[in-house]
Design a protein around this motif. Structure first.
Motif, mmCIF file in Angstrom:
data_model
loop_
_atom_site.group_PDB
_atom_site.id
_atom_site.type_symbol
_atom_site.label_atom_id
_atom_site.label_comp_id
_atom_site.label_asym_id
_atom_site.label_seq_id
_atom_site.Cartn_x
_atom_site.Cartn_y
_atom_site.Cartn_z
ATOM 1 N N PHE A 57 86.952 41.587 39.213
ATOM 2 C CA PHE A 57 87.235 40.442 39.609
ATOM 3 C C PHE A 57 88.545 40.442 40.355
ATOM 4 C CE2 PHE A 57 85.296 39.651 35.461
ATOM 5 C CZ PHE A 57 84.060 39.503 35.879
ATOM 6 N N PRO A 58 88.554 39.219 41.290
ATOM 7 C CA PRO A 58 89.945 39.180 42.089
ATOM 8 C C PRO A 58 91.105 38.871 41.446
ATOM 9 C CG PRO A 58 88.195 37.568 42.695
ATOM 10 C CD PRO A 58 87.531 37.933 41.442
ATOM 11 N N GLU A 59 92.362 39.057 41.758
ATOM 12 C CA GLU A 59 93.668 39.199 41.050
ATOM 13 C C GLU A 59 93.863 37.475 40.563
ATOM 14 O OE1 GLU A 59 96.794 40.776 43.267
ATOM 15 O OE2 GLU A 59 95.824 42.927 43.430
ATOM 16 N N GLU A 60 93.412 36.453 41.526
ATOM 17 C CA GLU A 60 93.815 35.336 41.149
ATOM 18 C C GLU A 60 92.771 34.737 39.929
ATOM 19 O OE1 GLU A 60 90.926 35.181 44.734
ATOM 20 O OE2 GLU A 60 92.731 36.294 44.139
ATOM 21 N N MET A 61 92.054 35.465 39.642
ATOM 22 C CA MET A 61 91.090 35.136 38.432
ATOM 23 C C MET A 61 91.378 36.087 37.261
ATOM 24 S SD MET A 61 89.250 32.592 39.097
ATOM 25 C CE MET A 61 89.083 31.707 40.848
ATOM 26 N N GLY A 62 92.381 36.817 37.309
ATOM 27 C CA GLY A 62 92.975 37.450 36.094
ATOM 28 C C GLY A 62 92.433 38.981 36.435
ATOM 29 N N GLY A 63 91.870 39.485 37.331
ATOM 30 C CA GLY A 63 91.161 40.643 37.682
ATOM 31 C C GLY A 63 92.008 41.937 38.404
ATOM 32 N N PHE A 64 91.459 42.998 38.692
ATOM 33 C CA PHE A 64 92.152 43.967 39.081
ATOM 34 C C PHE A 64 91.559 44.080 40.810
ATOM 35 C CE2 PHE A 64 92.784 46.318 34.855
ATOM 36 C CZ PHE A 64 93.808 45.435 34.634
ATOM 37 N N ASN A 65 90.621 43.325 41.033
ATOM 38 C CA ASN A 65 90.159 43.268 42.526
ATOM 39 C C ASN A 65 89.673 44.642 42.900
ATOM 40 O OD1 ASN A 65 89.668 41.777 44.672
ATOM 41 N ND2 ASN A 65 91.396 42.808 45.910
ATOM 42 N N GLY A 95 79.311 37.710 35.534
ATOM 43 C CA GLY A 95 80.814 37.459 36.211
ATOM 44 C C GLY A 95 80.503 37.605 37.885
ATOM 45 N N GLY A 96 79.527 38.401 38.294
ATOM 46 C CA GLY A 96 79.531 38.349 39.637
ATOM 47 C C GLY A 96 78.843 37.254 40.078
ATOM 48 N N LEU A 97 77.656 36.863 39.406
ATOM 49 C CA LEU A 97 77.067 35.456 40.042
ATOM 50 C C LEU A 97 78.004 34.279 39.953
ATOM 51 C CD1 LEU A 97 73.779 36.081 37.893
ATOM 52 C CD2 LEU A 97 73.742 35.767 40.488
ATOM 53 N N ILE A 98 78.941 34.305 38.938
ATOM 54 C CA ILE A 98 79.689 33.115 38.940
ATOM 55 C C ILE A 98 80.833 33.186 40.003
ATOM 56 C CG2 ILE A 98 81.618 32.235 37.417
ATOM 57 C CD1 ILE A 98 79.947 33.002 35.124
ATOM 58 N N ALA A 99 81.445 34.492 40.269
ATOM 59 C CA ALA A 99 82.317 34.887 41.118
ATOM 60 C C ALA A 99 81.901 34.454 42.644
ATOM 61 C CB ALA A 99 82.772 36.234 40.995
ATOM 62 N N GLN A 100 80.636 34.781 42.949
ATOM 63 C CA GLN A 100 79.980 34.465 44.187
ATOM 64 C C GLN A 100 79.704 33.184 44.516
ATOM 65 O OE1 GLN A 100 77.014 37.086 45.167
ATOM 66 N NE2 GLN A 100 76.589 35.930 47.358
ATOM 67 N N ALA A 101 78.899 32.458 43.528
ATOM 68 C CA ALA A 101 78.377 31.167 43.829
ATOM 69 C C ALA A 101 79.097 30.033 42.931
ATOM 70 C CB ALA A 101 76.779 31.326 43.332
ATOM 71 N N ASN A 108 87.033 28.777 37.162
ATOM 72 C CA ASN A 108 88.638 28.881 36.175
ATOM 73 C C ASN A 108 88.188 28.834 34.946
ATOM 74 O OD1 ASN A 108 90.255 28.788 38.565
ATOM 75 N ND2 ASN A 108 90.196 26.480 38.654
ATOM 76 N N ASP A 109 87.033 28.241 34.297
ATOM 77 C CA ASP A 109 86.746 28.240 33.197
ATOM 78 C C ASP A 109 85.970 29.573 32.407
ATOM 79 O OD1 ASP A 109 85.864 27.159 30.437
ATOM 80 O OD2 ASP A 109 84.262 26.252 30.993
ATOM 81 N N TRP A 110 85.310 29.981 33.308
ATOM 82 C CA TRP A 110 84.612 31.279 32.668
ATOM 83 C C TRP A 110 85.257 32.900 33.098
ATOM 84 C CZ3 TRP A 110 79.788 28.639 34.831
ATOM 85 C CH2 TRP A 110 79.378 27.537 33.837
ATOM 86 N N LEU A 111 85.610 32.857 34.458
ATOM 87 C CA LEU A 111 85.997 34.361 34.780
ATOM 88 C C LEU A 111 87.234 34.952 33.914
ATOM 89 C CD1 LEU A 111 85.320 34.515 38.762
ATOM 90 C CD2 LEU A 111 83.960 35.284 36.854
ATOM 91 N N GLY A 112 87.973 33.880 33.803
ATOM 92 C CA GLY A 112 89.342 34.419 32.826
ATOM 93 C C GLY A 112 88.741 34.928 31.907
ATOM 94 N N LEU A 119 84.619 35.977 26.529
ATOM 95 C CA LEU A 119 83.189 35.351 27.029
ATOM 96 C C LEU A 119 82.338 36.512 27.033
ATOM 97 C CD1 LEU A 119 82.003 32.400 27.343
ATOM 98 C CD2 LEU A 119 82.356 32.893 29.886
ATOM 99 N N LYS A 120 80.989 36.304 26.243
ATOM 100 C CA LYS A 120 80.151 37.436 26.764
ATOM 101 C C LYS A 120 78.989 36.472 27.414
ATOM 102 C CE LYS A 120 81.014 40.111 22.425
ATOM 103 N NZ LYS A 120 81.726 38.836 21.804
ATOM 104 N N VAL A 121 78.308 37.156 28.449
ATOM 105 C CA VAL A 121 77.413 36.352 29.238
ATOM 106 C C VAL A 121 76.064 37.260 29.369
ATOM 107 C CG1 VAL A 121 76.731 35.539 31.504
ATOM 108 C CG2 VAL A 121 79.252 35.553 30.574
ATOM 109 N N ALA A 122 74.746 36.695 29.128
ATOM 110 C CA ALA A 122 73.584 37.112 29.463
ATOM 111 C C ALA A 122 72.797 36.525 30.556
ATOM 112 C CB ALA A 122 72.736 37.182 28.082
#
Length: 380
Positions: A57-65, A95-101, A108-112, A119-122
Motif C-alpha cells: 500500500f502507498p505510504e499515505e495509507m499506512g503502507g510501505f509502497n 486491498g488492491g481493488l480498493i486502492a485502485q478504484a 481512508n476507512d478500509w486500507l489503514g 480488517l479481513k476482506v474476501a
C-alpha cells in the motif's frame, strides 16, 4: 538485468522466513486447519503487527509502497510454510481493488485497517458458470432509491467465512460476458439476504459460496464508477496471479527439498535409493522445472504493477501457465518418488502437492492461460 534482491527486500524475506519457521511448523498447520477459523489468528496478528499486511500500500495509507518483488518475497515464504491465512485475498486482491478504484473515504476507512490486519476482506469475482472468465457475471445489481439491490451467487471465496468485508462484482448493465457494465460493491457479510455456505477446500483452506438474495446496499457501497469495474478487476486479478506464482515457488522448493532428502535416506538393497541413476534423472527433471518456474515468477513479479497492457497480460499468462504445469509435474514426481508415504496425512509432502494443484486452478489453470496467451499474441 540484476534479479538479486536489494538489502530491504532481503530483510523483508528474512523476516517472513523467520516467522514461518518459528511460528508455523507443519504440526501447527495441521492443528489450526482443524479449527473453526481455519487459520492461526495469532499468526495473522503478527503479520499485521510487523507491518507485513502493509507491504503493497502507498505510504499515505499506512503502507510501505512495496513493489511486486516485495510481495513476491512475502508470498514465497508463505508458500514454503503452507500458510492458511487470507493474505492474498485480503491484502493483494481486496486491498488492491480498493486502492485502485475506491473513493478517498473508502480508502481512508478500509486500507489503514487492512494494513494493520484489523480488517479481513474476501473477494467474490467468480461464479459457478464462469470457468475462470471474470467477465462472465450473472449477479445483478439494480438501482433502488438511494442504492442498489443485489441478487446472485459467487463461488469459492477463500477466507469468506471470516471476512469483515466482502467485495463482489455485479452487472449493472450489459449482457453476460460483457466487460462493460460490471460494477464492484462492498457488502457487509452480516447484512440481510447474505448467506455463506462454508466448506474446506482440498488443500486445507476454508472458503464459502456466497448467496445474495435481495441484498440492499447504499450508494456508498459502490467502489469506483458504475459499469466500469471490468478493467479494474482484470488488472488486480493479474496482481493476484503474480502472488500465486510466488507462493507456488515456495511450495515447489519445499517439495523438491523433501524429495531429495528422502532419496538420500531411504534405502533399498542396502544403499540409498538416490544412488539409482533413473531416480537421479527424475530429480534433475524436477529441478529443471523449478528453475524455469522460478524465472517466470520473477517475470510476473516485475510486471505485476506495470501499467495495463497486452504485454503485461501476456507475461502474466505465460508465467501462470509455466508455473501451473511445473507445479503439477513436481507434485506428481515427488509423490511417485516417495511412494505411499507421500500421501499420508502426517507427512507434509501430500499437503504441498494439494496446494500446488489448487494454485494451478486458481485464477485460471494452465490450459486457460495458454489459450489467453495465444489470443493476446494474435491481438498484438
Amino acid at each position: 538485468m540484476d534479479f538479486t534482491l536489494n538489502e530491504d527486500q532481503q530483510m523483508l524475506q528474512d523476516t517472513v522466513a523467520r516467522m514461518v519457521r518459528g511460528e508455523y511448523d507443519f504440526q501447527t498447520r495441521l492443528e489450526v486447519e482443524e479449527t473453526e477459523l481455519g487459520f492461526s489468528e495469532a499468526f495473522w496478528n503478527q503479520l499485521g503487527e510487523l507491518g507485513l499486511c502493509a507491504v503493497p500500500f502507498p505510504e499515505e495509507m499506512g503502507g510501505f509502497n512495496g513493489s511486486g518483488v516485495d510481495v513476491q518475497s512475502v508470498m514465497t515464504e508463505m508458500g514454503r510454510g503452507l500458510c492458511l491465512e487470507p493474505y492474498r485475498q485480503t491484502v493483494i486482491l481486496g486491498g488492491g481493488l480498493i486502492a485502485q478504484a475506491g473513493s478517498e473515504s473508502q480508502k481512508n476507512d478500509w486500507l489503514g485497517r487492512i494494513a494493520t490486519g484489523e480488517l479481513k476482506v474476501a473477494v467474490g469475482l467468480q461464479e459457478p458458470q464462469s470457468h475462470y472468465n471474470l467477465d462472465d457475471v450473472e449477479t445483478r445489481a439494480e438501482g433502488s432509491g438511494e442504492g442498489y439491490v443485489i441478487n446472485g451467487r459467487k463461488g469459492v471465496l477463500i477466507g469468506g467465512h471470516v471476512a469483515d468485508l466482502i467485495l463482489v462484482s455485479a452487472r449493472t448493465s450489459g449482457d453476460a460476458r460483457d466487460r462493460e457494465g460490471l460494477s464492484l460493491f462492498a457488502i457487509d457479510p452480516e447484512a440481510e439476504g447474505v448467506e455463506r455456505r462454508v466448506y474446506r477446500t482440498m488443500d486445507g483452506a476454508k472458503g464459502c459460496d456466497l448467496f445474495l438474495n435481495n441484498v440492499r446496499v447504499g450508494a456508498d457501497a459502490l467502489i469506483g464508477t458504475e459499469g466500469a469495474a471490468g478493467e479494474v478487476i482484470q488488472y488486480q486479478a493479474g496482481r493476484a496471479v503474480a502472488a500465486l506464482c510466488a507462493e507456488a515457488i515456495g511450495a515447489m522448493e519445499e517439495s523438491v527439498n523433501l524429495t531429495l532428502e528422502y532419496l538420500k535416506t531411504r534405502k533399498q538393497f542396502g544403499v540409498p535409493i538416490g544412488r539409482f541413476q533413473v531416480l537421479q534423472h527424475r530429480m534433475v527433471d524436477m529441478n529443471s522445472e523449478l528453475e524455469q518456474a522460478r524465472s517466470m515468477a520473477i517475470l510476473a513479479a516485475n510486471v505485476a504493477d506495470d501499467e495495463p497492457s497486452d504485454e503485461r497480460d501476456r507475461a502474466l499468462s505465460a508465467a501462470k501457465n509455466v508455473i501451473g504445469r511445473a507445479g503439477q509435474f513436481i507434485a506428481e514426481q515427488a509423490i511417485q518418488l516417495h511412494g505411499g508415504i507421500g500421501m499420508t496425512w502426517e507427512y507434509s509432502l501430500g499437503h504441498y502437492a494439494k496446494r500446488l494443484i489448487m494454485i494451478n486452478h486458481q485464477f485460471g489453470d494452465e490450459d486457460f492461460h495458454l489459450d489467453r496467451y495465444a489470443s493476446l499474441l494474435k491481438a498484438g
